[in-house]
Design an enzyme around this catalytic site. Sequence first.
Site, PDB file in Angstrom:
ATOM      1  N   GLY A  30      -2.467 -30.107  92.831  1.00 35.57           N
ATOM      2  CA  GLY A  30      -2.917 -28.808  93.325  1.00 35.57           C
ATOM      3  C   GLY A  30      -2.954 -27.751  92.240  1.00 35.57           C
ATOM      4  N   ALA A  31      -2.954 -26.464  92.693  1.00 34.73           N
ATOM      5  CA  ALA A  31      -3.155 -25.338  91.771  1.00 34.73           C
ATOM      6  C   ALA A  31      -4.406 -25.623  90.936  1.00 34.73           C
ATOM      7  CB  ALA A  31      -1.928 -25.095  90.893  1.00 34.73           C
ATOM      8  N   GLY A  35     -10.657 -27.604  85.127  1.00 32.38           N
ATOM      9  CA  GLY A  35     -10.494 -28.993  84.706  1.00 32.38           C
ATOM     10  C   GLY A  35     -10.526 -29.938  85.888  1.00 32.38           C
ATOM     11  N   HIS A  36      -9.755 -29.611  86.932  1.00 29.29           N
ATOM     12  CA  HIS A  36      -9.784 -30.422  88.154  1.00 29.29           C
ATOM     13  C   HIS A  36     -11.187 -30.452  88.758  1.00 29.29           C
ATOM     14  CE1 HIS A  36      -5.383 -29.069  88.422  1.00 29.29           C
ATOM     15  NE2 HIS A  36      -5.330 -30.371  88.237  1.00 29.29           N
ATOM     16  N   GLU A 149      -8.033 -36.060  80.206  1.00 32.72           N
ATOM     17  CA  GLU A 149      -7.418 -36.496  78.954  1.00 32.72           C
ATOM     18  C   GLU A 149      -6.335 -35.543  78.456  1.00 32.72           C
ATOM     19  OE1 GLU A 149     -10.471 -37.276  76.090  1.00 32.72           O
ATOM     20  OE2 GLU A 149     -10.995 -39.202  77.006  1.00 32.72           O
ATOM     21  N   LYS A 150      -6.138 -34.405  79.121  1.00 32.24           N
ATOM     22  CA  LYS A 150      -5.015 -33.543  78.706  1.00 32.24           C
ATOM     23  C   LYS A 150      -3.707 -34.322  78.802  1.00 32.24           C
ATOM     24  CE  LYS A 150      -3.027 -30.428  81.299  1.00 32.24           C
ATOM     25  NZ  LYS A 150      -1.559 -30.772  81.158  1.00 32.24           N
ATOM     26  N   ASP A 151      -3.577 -35.097  79.870  1.00 33.67           N
ATOM     27  CA  ASP A 151      -2.418 -35.979  80.027  1.00 33.67           C
ATOM     28  C   ASP A 151      -2.817 -37.372  79.529  1.00 33.67           C
ATOM     29  OD1 ASP A 151      -0.496 -34.172  81.571  1.00 33.67           O
ATOM     30  OD2 ASP A 151      -2.301 -34.048  82.789  1.00 33.67           O
ATOM     31  N   MET A 185      -6.598 -26.276  79.859  1.00 36.98           N
ATOM     32  CA  MET A 185      -6.380 -25.828  81.227  1.00 36.98           C
ATOM     33  C   MET A 185      -5.280 -26.650  81.881  1.00 36.98           C
ATOM     34  SD  MET A 185     -10.106 -24.859  82.754  1.00 36.98           S
ATOM     35  CE  MET A 185     -10.993 -23.458  82.082  1.00 36.98           C
ATOM     36  N   SER A 186      -4.369 -25.951  82.552  1.00 39.71           N
ATOM     37  CA  SER A 186      -3.234 -26.582  83.209  1.00 39.71           C
ATOM     38  C   SER A 186      -2.788 -25.697  84.355  1.00 39.71           C
ATOM     39  CB  SER A 186      -2.079 -26.759  82.211  1.00 39.71           C
ATOM     40  OG  SER A 186      -0.887 -27.112  82.875  1.00 39.71           O
TER      41      SER A 186
END
Length: 281
Positions: A30-31, A35-36, A149-151, A185-186
């Site tokens: 969520g949030a 990016g999502h 790919e951030k994670d 973005m996170s």
Amino acid sequence: MHLFNTKNALQTFLESLRKGRKIGFVPTMGALHEGHLSLLKKSLLENDFTVLSIFVNPTQFNNLEDLHNYPRTLENDLKLVREISSNIIVYAPSVEDIYEGKMQSFHYDFDGLEFQMEGKHRPGHFDGVGTIVKKLFEIVLPQNAYFGEKDFQQLQIVKKLVEKHRLNVTIIGCPIHRESNGLAMSSRNERLSEKARKEAAIIFQTLTEAKQFFQTHTVQETTTWVESIFNSNPNFTLEYFTLADEQTLVSIDEKIASQKYRGFIAVFIENIRLIDNLPFY
């Protein structure tokens, strides 16, 4: 948009859709941010229906304060989803619906991927990730699943999970979305003050400059240079910077021309932990 809070209701609905149709899946906590949303848009293009899960998974947090403070913005998330497409199916379950009174992680062997970087600093984290991702795959039964790919370490671990457990799903990695100043973005960015959010641009800036530095310097010299940047800035605490093999995620001591490396970083600002990575080739 269809919203489900229980796996039984979701599975019954999905069963009526399957017949020759492809289902894409975007698991999130969520949030939602751009990016999502980019993952959702890609899934919508490549599948007949897309399932979005919104679930803050307690078993992947080794820090209870971080779990408590993790942003929960379901109403705004649903508003963003509605603006994208009516073909998105949202699964926003309770802890009870997912874990059925047994909130514990299973232990996974990811061929050593789980012991690098995030695994060193967040004990049990990837057991929690493996547990929730496998549960969600078994509930949704998607043909394709999309991860950012951030994670990057998580992405590699999910691919390994699918390989080792012979799950019938294709894992699709998607590029990092960045804010205008380069900050990855996170959901955690929402907890930063405006000042810190601007200052955090130094993370991506340092990675970008370190990539160039690495072309003419050793692994140790590059690492020392990155450490010096953050050591000279009292607003940041560098947890780690490492250059690692992109496939094994093992940190390297020297360059080998034929291999692909990535720079990985974890930094605290305002007691909020931010991660990023960049290909170094």
